[in-house]
Design a protein around this motif. Sequence first.
Motif, PDB file in Angstrom:
ATOM      1  N   UNK A 261     -28.712  53.108  20.926  1.00  0.00           N
ATOM      2  CA  UNK A 261     -29.332  51.792  20.836  1.00  0.00           C
ATOM      3  C   UNK A 261     -30.813  51.895  21.152  1.00  0.00           C
ATOM      4  N   UNK A 262     -31.161  52.718  22.136  1.00  0.00           N
ATOM      5  CA  UNK A 262     -32.574  52.958  22.460  1.00  0.00           C
ATOM      6  C   UNK A 262     -33.294  53.554  21.250  1.00  0.00           C
ATOM      7  N   UNK A 263     -32.599  54.438  20.532  1.00  0.00           N
ATOM      8  CA  UNK A 263     -33.181  55.042  19.325  1.00  0.00           C
ATOM      9  C   UNK A 263     -33.471  54.002  18.257  1.00  0.00           C
ATOM     10  N   UNK A 264     -32.529  53.080  18.058  1.00  0.00           N
ATOM     11  CA  UNK A 264     -32.717  52.004  17.080  1.00  0.00           C
ATOM     12  C   UNK A 264     -33.917  51.127  17.466  1.00  0.00           C
ATOM     13  N   UNK A 265     -33.991  50.780  18.764  1.00  0.00           N
ATOM     14  CA  UNK A 265     -35.097  49.925  19.220  1.00  0.00           C
ATOM     15  C   UNK A 265     -36.427  50.634  19.001  1.00  0.00           C
ATOM     16  N   UNK A 266     -36.474  51.946  19.329  1.00  0.00           N
ATOM     17  CA  UNK A 266     -37.719  52.711  19.129  1.00  0.00           C
ATOM     18  C   UNK A 266     -38.090  52.743  17.660  1.00  0.00           C
ATOM     19  N   UNK A 267     -37.088  52.947  16.801  1.00  0.00           N
ATOM     20  CA  UNK A 267     -37.347  52.995  15.368  1.00  0.00           C
ATOM     21  C   UNK A 267     -37.995  51.696  14.899  1.00  0.00           C
ATOM     22  N   UNK A 268     -37.366  50.568  15.255  1.00  0.00           N
ATOM     23  CA  UNK A 268     -37.873  49.277  14.778  1.00  0.00           C
ATOM     24  C   UNK A 268     -39.224  48.936  15.398  1.00  0.00           C
ATOM     25  N   UNK A 269     -39.449  49.373  16.657  1.00  0.00           N
ATOM     26  CA  UNK A 269     -40.705  48.986  17.305  1.00  0.00           C
ATOM     27  C   UNK A 269     -41.899  49.704  16.685  1.00  0.00           C
ATOM     28  N   UNK A 270     -41.641  50.758  15.886  1.00  0.00           N
ATOM     29  CA  UNK A 270     -42.748  51.460  15.221  1.00  0.00           C
ATOM     30  C   UNK A 270     -43.016  50.926  13.818  1.00  0.00           C
ATOM     31  N   UNK A 271     -42.184  49.995  13.353  1.00  0.00           N
ATOM     32  CA  UNK A 271     -42.354  49.455  12.005  1.00  0.00           C
ATOM     33  C   UNK A 271     -43.571  48.533  11.969  1.00  0.00           C
ATOM     34  N   UNK A 272     -44.229  48.403  10.798  1.00  0.00           N
ATOM     35  CA  UNK A 272     -45.360  47.473  10.709  1.00  0.00           C
ATOM     36  C   UNK A 272     -44.885  46.046  10.979  1.00  0.00           C
ATOM     37  N   UNK A 273     -45.593  45.339  11.834  1.00  0.00           N
ATOM     38  CA  UNK A 273     -45.274  43.932  12.096  1.00  0.00           C
ATOM     39  C   UNK A 273     -44.297  43.724  13.232  1.00  0.00           C
ATOM     40  N   UNK A 274     -43.737  44.800  13.788  1.00  0.00           N
ATOM     41  CA  UNK A 274     -42.785  44.655  14.894  1.00  0.00           C
ATOM     42  C   UNK A 274     -43.322  45.352  16.143  1.00  0.00           C
ATOM     43  N   UNK A 275     -43.067  44.789  17.307  1.00  0.00           N
ATOM     44  CA  UNK A 275     -43.416  45.435  18.566  1.00  0.00           C
ATOM     45  C   UNK A 275     -42.154  45.703  19.357  1.00  0.00           C
ATOM     46  N   UNK A 276     -42.269  46.267  20.565  1.00  0.00           N
ATOM     47  CA  UNK A 276     -41.072  46.602  21.346  1.00  0.00           C
ATOM     48  C   UNK A 276     -40.196  45.382  21.638  1.00  0.00           C
ATOM     49  N   UNK A 277     -40.820  44.228  21.952  1.00  0.00           N
ATOM     50  CA  UNK A 277     -40.018  43.067  22.313  1.00  0.00           C
ATOM     51  C   UNK A 277     -39.239  42.520  21.117  1.00  0.00           C
ATOM     52  N   UNK A 278     -39.931  42.363  19.976  1.00  0.00           N
ATOM     53  CA  UNK A 278     -39.223  41.835  18.809  1.00  0.00           C
ATOM     54  C   UNK A 278     -38.180  42.837  18.333  1.00  0.00           C
TER      55      UNK A 278
END
Lengths: 202, 202
Positions: free
Chosen positions: A6-23
């Motif tokens: 789950x931490x891996x998924x969150x890290x993946x999404x937080x690096x996407x354009x337009x997304x940060x760690x919280x979102x």
Amino acid sequence: MVGADIEGLIKFFSKMPGLGPRSARRFVLYLLKHKQQKLLPLIDLLAHTAEHVSECTECGNLDTENPCTICSNQRRNKAHLCVVEHVADLWALERSGAFQGIYHVLGGTLSALDGIGPDELRIPYLKQRIQSNQTTELTLALNVTLEGQTTNHYLAAELASPGLKITSIAHGVPLGGELDYLDSGTLITALAARRTLETEES
Amino acid sequence: MVGADIEGLIKFFSKMPGLGPRSARRFVLYLLKHKQQKLLPLIDLLAHTAEHVSECTECGNLDTENPCTICSNQRRNKAHLCVVEHVADLWALERSGAFQGIYHVLGGTLSALDGIGPDELRIPYLKQRIQSNQTTELTLALNVTLEGQTTNHYLAAELASPGLKITSIAHGVPLGGELDYLDSGTLITALAARRTLETEES
């Protein structure tokens, strides 16, 4: 620590354009909480798209069909060709709903510094398409940046031929602006006010 | 129109918490352009998570392992139990790094209006866990809302027993605030300043 997957998924999404760690965290938690209704359908949709997505061999658009939805639409005017830099620009023009022709994605702009010449930009294939589609109007919709306008002038000079009207979207587009960031209203105005470029043949 | 599959993906993402139509488009285009490096690994990660994710039968956390990473960690203090409303609150406390015990996710708060009583909230199982874990300290970390504080008082009264210290995280948490939105510093302070509640047994 939250579990590694789950931490891996969150890290993946937080690096996407337009997304940060919280979102990214909120997004992942939402997916996990709605596994049946959201997560599994998303996986199917992504997998289907990944399997079928490709560059349209005609215009360079990204789609799950080839030729893409636009190129294979019989109601589009094949004689009106619009040249854009990137797929994001094509999508921006489509959202405005103001263009009924077909597109040609260059893939970038001419840049002597970066060693990007006409052959790197699908310009030879653009010439072929103008001939085979019997294009009557070519609308240049490049970004209003130094590189975009250099490419604009190059294409106007290079592609000029009798029977081909070369237009450029109007300078309603703010200087330094990029199509993907503009509202549809501005893009509609810019398309409606497109002007014929002065070429040697015209 | 952009192709239906891609349009479907954009629509899906634009409805997610924290994402709008523009960021969804940029996100989807980014994935499509980086199919090998981003899209395919994402699908694998999502599919693996979807296959294995479940509620921890101990604490109610969401994880791909069961018992979850926290419950199965031998270095956590099993005698110190922290009660939270939602999984998001558990994750927020974990990010602060200030808590070394284990958790119990209630799944909400008591609400007479919505017909949510103790049996809907994993409170009976909380009593069991306190006995089987030989819990010495129970820290209530519910949101500082009317419902959270009602539940707080109910739990303090209901669970009071000799040998069990019941604490509540400090009122450094702003009134009306929710744990998931707070910075780790505030949460660290609130955990450090936890106070013993006055119960009939103490």
